[in-house]
Design an enzyme around this catalytic site. Structure first.
Site, PDB file in Angstrom:
ATOM      1  N   HIS A   1      11.954  -1.461 -13.054  1.00  0.00           N
ATOM      2  CA  HIS A   1      11.748  -2.904 -13.166  1.00  0.00           C
ATOM      3  C   HIS A   1      11.817  -3.513 -11.774  1.00  0.00           C
ATOM      4  O   HIS A   1      12.857  -3.457 -11.115  1.00  0.00           O
ATOM      5  CB  HIS A   1      12.822  -3.521 -14.070  1.00  0.00           C
TER       6      HIS A   1
ATOM      7  N   HIS B   1       0.807  -1.209   0.000  1.00  0.00           N
ATOM      8  CA  HIS B   1       0.000   0.000   0.000  1.00  0.00           C
ATOM      9  C   HIS B   1       0.849   1.272   0.000  1.00  0.00           C
ATOM     10  O   HIS B   1       1.903   1.357   0.619  1.00  0.00           O
ATOM     11  CB  HIS B   1      -0.928   0.017   1.220  1.00  0.00           C
TER      12      HIS B   1
END
Length: 641
Positions: free
Chosen positions: A553, A544
């Site tokens: 990446h 979150h």
């Protein structure tokens, strides 16, 4: 005698119009009726109607359009007021044919007002794309409101026809502004400085930045990033002021403050055609998001650092370096533009926008075109569609159950196969083709998808109905090539496709940037935000409220705890764990299996448990590493596609 009404609403269109206005005046069968409106009549924007008067063009009507604010509500109200004003002008003196240009809201209002009066409209510069601005919708709307189309390139002609226009209505004229190049006598640097009260020892930067109207909430941040980047430059800077668009006054306020504290910076409301072209010829580089960087600048061999999405989709020559909004990307672009190597590479480039004879083509067509019912009563032309049972050519319209869009994968290899798998599983789009610079792959297939060549094939693929792209190149540490491919896709007129495998879990409150890829079994939880072209690889977890920058990446099995910030271009290795509220700097590399318990500086490599610094690049090393990021596969075949 045929009366040609010409609508001009600001300096941005007037300089383009001048060759056409002169050609109309010199044609005995035509009479010029100039309708002046918008910024021309406002003191705040330089009262540029005085330039029209100085050029001795007779003004047939003035449509005053107050712009007390630049909020979205004020712009919407101004469109309504402009429709009323233009309708009154036409009622007072009705032209036989009306010319509008480009994509501004005032031009749209002029065409709407002409519609019920059955005044035929000729539109200049249609078919182009500016996907970061509301101008894109206005331009295509103007196409449908217009009866004749004068476009700059064959590609734009194809797009106008794609909008249902009959081919006989469409003429490839080239860009009228190029008629001036080579004809307008250029001022010497000394004469230019004397005219405008400037002084410089080194060639200046020409800076023009307009609001990105589909991102107007970000205007202050975008402009602050640009000005912070320019702080690094010691050259003189000449700013031209922005148009009357949403939040344009925000840019003006920031520019005024910047110039007040920088003696080497100057601003000008209106340079005029001679002044603007002379500055283009004298400048070291052009910075910003103006269309003139794409259309006129190539004729001067002027390097252009094009910022952000405002010109996304437009055809560009080799002089253009596309960058994002961050100060780091802008600085890199400026450094590349100022190199002798880059200027030498573009010196003999061609301008894709024409040969400087547009006005003659346009005026000859306006003179000869019959003003009859055939012109006024438009017919929508459907594009030919092959039968779905024909094997020789795929249909442009999908059969039942087929996804609506076709996608090209930029880069072949292992990661591309994972992307193709996810496309097939999600049915978001048809994986239509792969492009890759590795010739050994050409003619082969990846999971049934053909590798058709390198990026030279992108134009052909668009003609075959491909509208989307996704980067199929993974990355171990250096995400520069992935960023390069993303820029290539964007500048080729394709739209990035965001792909989420059906097994991925993504919170409805998470924000996923364009062109990002969520591999199988990934998790992106509540409030997380991903930039563009991000890979969240198999099994990776983004908790979150994490914020992930562009082109990052996150490798297989990476774990990011809550509130982690990851800078643009960083690489988080396979199985790495990042503690909550840690910041990973731009371009940093976190080694496989590392456990990061404290923040990592930009361009730093960390490994181990707990993570320790393995190496840190010098401040300027990464700039050289990524200088190649804007070079297309046509120029750099190795390792890009």
């Amino acid at each position: 005698m045929r009366t040609i009404g010409v609508v001009t609403v600001g300096r941005s269109d007037y300089g383009i119009y001048v060759p056409i206005l002169r050609a109309i005046q010199h044609e005995p069968a035509l009479q010029l009726h100039l309708i002046v409106s918008g910024m021309h009549l406002l003191e705040e924007f330089g009262l540029t109607v005085r330039e029209i008067e100085a050029d001795r063009f007779p003004i047939g009507a003035r449509v005053f359009l107050p712009l007390p604010e630049d909020s979205p509500e004020a712009i919407a109200a101004a469109i309504g007021a402009a429709v009323t004003g233009f309708a009154r002008a036409y009622a007072s003196q009705r032209p036989d044919l009306l010319i509008v240009l480009g994509d501004r809201f005032e031009m749209y209002a002029a065409a709407v007002a002409a519609l019920p009066l059955k005044i035929p409209v000729a539109h200049i510069h249609g078919g182009e794309l500016t996907q970061g601005a509301m101008d894109d919708a206005l331009r295509h709307s103007l196409t449908k409101l217009s009866h004749l189309h004068f476009v700059a390139t064959e590609e734009y002609a194809h797009r106008v026809i794609q909008l249902g226009e009959e081919p006989w209505r469409v003429t490839v004229s080239g860009a009228p502004s190029l008629d001036h190049v080579g004809m307008v006598p250029l001022l010497t640097a000394e004469a230019l400085c004397n005219r405008f009260g400037w002084h410089w020892e080194a060639a200046p930067l020409l800076v023009t930045y307009h609001p990105v109207t589909l991102e107007y909430e970000q205007t202050e941040w975008q402009m602050t990033e640009l000005l912070d980047a320019l702080e690094e430059c010691k050259r003189p800077m000449i700013f031209t002021m922005p148009n009357a668009d949403m939040h344009g006054r925000v840019i003006r306020r920031l520019l005024t403050a910047f110039i007040a504290s920088h003696p080497n910076a100057h601003a000008v409301e209106n340079l005029g055609t001679q002044g603007y072209f002379s500055l283009m010829a004298a400048a070291a580089a052009m910075i910003g998001n103006s269309s003139s960087g794409l259309i006129e600048a190539p004729s001067f061999g002027l390097p252009v650092v094009n910022i952000g999405t405002r010109q996304q989709g437009r055809v560009r020559a080799s002089n253009v370096i596309d960058v994002g909004y961050s100060r780091t990307e802008i600085i890199r672009g400026i450094r590349q533009a100022l190199t002798a190597e880059f200027r030498a590479a573009i010196r003999h480039g061609t301008n894709p926008y024409g040969d400087g004879h547009a006005a003659t083509v346009i005026v000859n067509t306006l003179k000869a075109m019959p003003l009859d019912d055939r012109l006024i009563k438009k017919r929508f032309v459907d594009l030919p569609v092959e039968r779905p049972d024909r094997a020789d050519s795929p249909a442009l319209v999908p059969t039942r159950g087929e996804p609506m869009e076709r996608c090209v994968i930029l880069g072949g290899g292992g990661h591309a196969r994972v992307v193709i798998d996810s496309l097939l599983a999600s049915k978001l789009a048809v994986p239509y083709a792969v492009v890759d610079a590795d010739r050994s792959l050409w003619g082969k297939e990846l999971l049934g998808v053909p590798v058709v060549g390198d990026d030279e094939r992108l134009r052909e693929l668009r003609c075959e109905g491909v509208t989307r792209f996704i980067v199929g190149l993974g990355g171990v540490g250096d995400n520069g090539p992935r960023q390069q491919l993303f820029c290539l896709g964007m500048t080729s007129g394709l739209a990035p496709l965001t792909v989420c495998h059906p097994s991925a879990i993504c919170s409805p409150s998470a924000v996923i940037g364009e062109g990002s890829f969520l591999a199988p079994a990934t998790v992106v939880n509540s409030g997380a935000g991903l930039g563009v072209n991000v890979i969240v690889n198999t099994g990776a977890i983004v908790e979150h409220d994490c914020a992930i920058g562009d082109h990052v990446h996150l490798a297989t099995g990476a774990r990011l705890s809550g509130h982690v910030l990851v800078g643009a271009g960083a690489h988080i290795g396979a199985g790495a764990t990042i503690r909550q509220r840690v910041t990973i700097g731009e371009g940093a590399i976190v080694g496989a299996g590392a456990v990061v318990v404290k923040s990592v500086e930009p361009w730093t490599v960390v490994v181990g448990v707990p993570a320790r610094v393995l190496e840190q690049e010098p401040a300027d090393a990464h700039d050289k590493t990524h200088d190649r990021q804007h070079v297309s596969g046509r120029q750099q075949k190795e390792g890009a596609l």
